[in-house]
Design an enzyme around this catalytic site. Structure first.
Site, PDB file in Angstrom:
ATOM      1  N   LYS A 126       0.824  -1.219   0.000  1.00  0.00           N
ATOM      2  CA  LYS A 126       0.000   0.000   0.000  1.00  0.00           C
ATOM      3  C   LYS A 126       0.857   1.267   0.000  1.00  0.00           C
ATOM      4  O   LYS A 126       0.613   2.196  -0.775  1.00  0.00           O
ATOM      5  CB  LYS A 126      -0.914   0.013   1.229  1.00  0.00           C
ATOM      6  CG  LYS A 126      -1.973  -1.050   1.252  1.00  0.00           C
ATOM      7  CD  LYS A 126      -2.872  -0.903   2.459  1.00  0.00           C
ATOM      8  CE  LYS A 126      -2.199  -1.248   3.768  1.00  0.00           C
ATOM      9  NZ  LYS A 126      -1.847  -2.667   3.897  1.00  0.00           N
ATOM     10  N   THR A 127       1.826   1.314   0.903  1.00  0.00           N
ATOM     11  CA  THR A 127       2.620   2.535   1.042  1.00  0.00           C
ATOM     12  C   THR A 127       3.405   2.824  -0.232  1.00  0.00           C
ATOM     13  O   THR A 127       3.413   3.957  -0.735  1.00  0.00           O
ATOM     14  CB  THR A 127       3.576   2.413   2.239  1.00  0.00           C
ATOM     15  OG1 THR A 127       2.802   2.266   3.437  1.00  0.00           O
ATOM     16  CG2 THR A 127       4.455   3.639   2.367  1.00  0.00           C
ATOM     17  N   GLU A 170      -3.582   6.244   1.357  1.00  0.00           N
ATOM     18  CA  GLU A 170      -3.345   4.855   1.715  1.00  0.00           C
ATOM     19  C   GLU A 170      -4.505   4.402   2.596  1.00  0.00           C
ATOM     20  O   GLU A 170      -4.810   5.041   3.612  1.00  0.00           O
ATOM     21  CB  GLU A 170      -2.016   4.713   2.447  1.00  0.00           C
ATOM     22  CG  GLU A 170      -1.698   3.293   2.844  1.00  0.00           C
ATOM     23  CD  GLU A 170      -0.305   3.130   3.424  1.00  0.00           C
ATOM     24  OE1 GLU A 170      -0.081   2.132   4.132  1.00  0.00           O
ATOM     25  OE2 GLU A 170       0.558   3.998   3.180  1.00  0.00           O
TER      26      GLU A 170
END
Length: 472
Positions: A126-127, A170
């Site tokens: 995700k990051t 995010e």
């Protein structure tokens, strides 16, 4: 501490003065930055002086170290980290005064009002994917608001209040936060069982992603990395619900397909086809097949929004990573030291594969700190198996975080599962002894990699300091 999301989510400018309990974390510090940049009076407390706090103080945000009821002052709203204990003195004071109390998800949602939200979700990546998308959009001439779970190397920030109408966020599934945001479009990188301390079962975890798809605007779309079975299944479910699902991957018939993947040192390249038409080469300055797939998802999002391939690809090529994601900490005496946030067995496998492409003929010397008792209990053996791709492995004790310790669940469970000779694996309960042991095992040409989501990130600088002493 888990707080319910209010039925009525107020915009940030209607929250009054906002105090953050746990402001030093990646999530709450990002929200605080966006609110402060928007002129909202913000303060916060944390028990650690984290890397996110200096830039907040530069914005005029009061960041207290330690918790005290007096820190709330005249706050109207309190945003609380999930890591806060129920007996936290600031939590108790907010409850006593009847203040509006919001979980992280509701705090972030308050900053999204009036913006078109692009949410990035998935078990892993995700990051990095959020950072890649931000970098691509910046190169395409967009100034998005963004909130990322790590510091972007290019900007030195984990959040920004942009001038344009897009909000790149995010979207964390660990506590169900991603179900709150109501995005216009979303990316799901993969869906594999994790955070079962919250969801209970693998089926419930997958069902949460099915529900996430229902929160996306019906005139929006979902990007799924279909090399992953969980994300591929989600794409099928989304289409059955009438939502457009854009497929990304290396398999045939993807809307955006990668081919000719090449991992060379610290770079990665692939050929890109979009709806059957060749667009050109995607080149990244970060190593790893999984990062190419993350970049492909960001690229598909940008293309579907109408931006040009060349601009987006330029931004992706310029991306140099986010803090704690295969981050080079330094090199001394021919030994390179990297740090990564990987704490799930699939993430460990991906980062070790990437590290192999970087180290060349050298060896991988890895220190791993398991994160959460529940995750270690369930996945510890699989973590150990994946660590077997290294040449030397040190396993630290479990970073307990928001759970209580369990004497039966320690890093020894992981170390016992590492398929390497006994002299190349060790469980080390003494945190402070690890840097010297890493240095003892490493030799010129090797790559030392610290892995985990806890305090292990502190070890890289200590290792480099010891190496400098040897090199002097």
């Amino acid at each position: 501490m888990r707080l319910p999301v209010p039925d009525l989510l107020l915009p940030a400018d209607q929250l009054g003065r906002v105090h953050f309990i746990g402001i030093g974390g990646a999530g709450l510090s990002a929200i605080a930055r966006i609110m402060a940049a928007g002129g909202i009076a913000v303060s916060g407390s944390d028990d650690q002086d984290t890397p996110f706090l200096p830039s907040l103080r530069e914005l005029g945000v009061t960041c207290h170290l330690g918790y005290d009821a007096a820190h709330l002052a005249d706050a109207d709203t309190v945003v609380v980290t999930t890591a806060a204990r129920d007996d936290n003195v600031e939590v108790l004071e907010a409850q006593r005064r009847g203040l509006r109390m919001l979980p992280r998800s509701a705090g972030l949602a308050a900053t999204m009002t009036g913006r078109r939200v692009l949410a990035i979700a998935g078990t892993h990546g995700k990051t990095t994917t959020t950072g890649l998308l931000v970098s691509a959009l910046l190169a395409a001439g967009v100034d998005p608001t963004y909130a990322v779970g790590g510091v972007l190397s290019a900007t030195g920030r984990n959040a920004h209040a942009g001038a344009d109408g897009l909000f790149v966020a995010e979207a964390d599934e660990s506590d169900g936060a991603f179900l709150v945001y109501r995005p216009h479009a979303a990316i799901v990188t993969n869906v594999e069982a994790d955070h079962l301390d919250n969801w209970g079962t693998e089926a419930a975890y997958h069902a949460a992603f099915d529900e996430f798809a229902t929160t996306i605007d019906r005139d929006g779309f979902l990007v799924c990395c279909v090399d992953d079975p969980g994300a591929a299944a989600l794409a099928v479910t989304a289409r059955a619900q009438g939502l457009e699902a854009v497929s990304v991957g290396t398999v045939e018939d993807c809307d955006l397909r990668l081919s000719d993947l090449t991992l060379s040192g610290s770079t990665s390249t692939a050929r890109v086809t979009w709806h059957g038409s060749d667009l050109g080469e995607l080149r990244l300055a970060i190593p790893g097949r999984h990062y190419l797939l993350d970049a492909a998802a960001a690229l598909a999002m940008g293309l579907r929004l109408g931006y040009e391939f060349n601009d987006l690809a330029e931004g992706l090529a310029a991306f140099t990573g986010t803090g704690r994601r295969m981050e080079l900490k330094g090199e001394v005496g021919g030994v390179r030291v990297y740090d990564s946030y990987a704490h799930h067995h699939v993430e460990i496998a991906g980062d070790l594969q990437a590290a192999r492409s970087v180290v060349g003929e050298g060896r991988l010397v890895v220190a791993f700190q398991p994160h959460l008792v529940s995750r270690t209990r369930i996945f510890g053996a699989q973590m150990g198996q994946e660590l077997g791709a290294a040449d030397e492995v040190l396993v630290l004790d479990v970073y307990v975080a928001r759970e209580n310790p369990d004497p039966d669940v320690t890093g020894a469970l992981v170390a016992a599962a590492v398929p390497l000779p006994p002299d190349r694996v060790a469980f080390m309960a003494d945190f402070d002894a690890v840097p010297a042991e890493l240095v003892r095992r490493a030799r010129p040409g090797d790559l030392i990699l610290t892995l985990g989501a806890g305090t292990i990130t502190e070890l890289g600088p200590r290792v480099l300091e010891l190496l400098r002493g040897l090199d002097a």
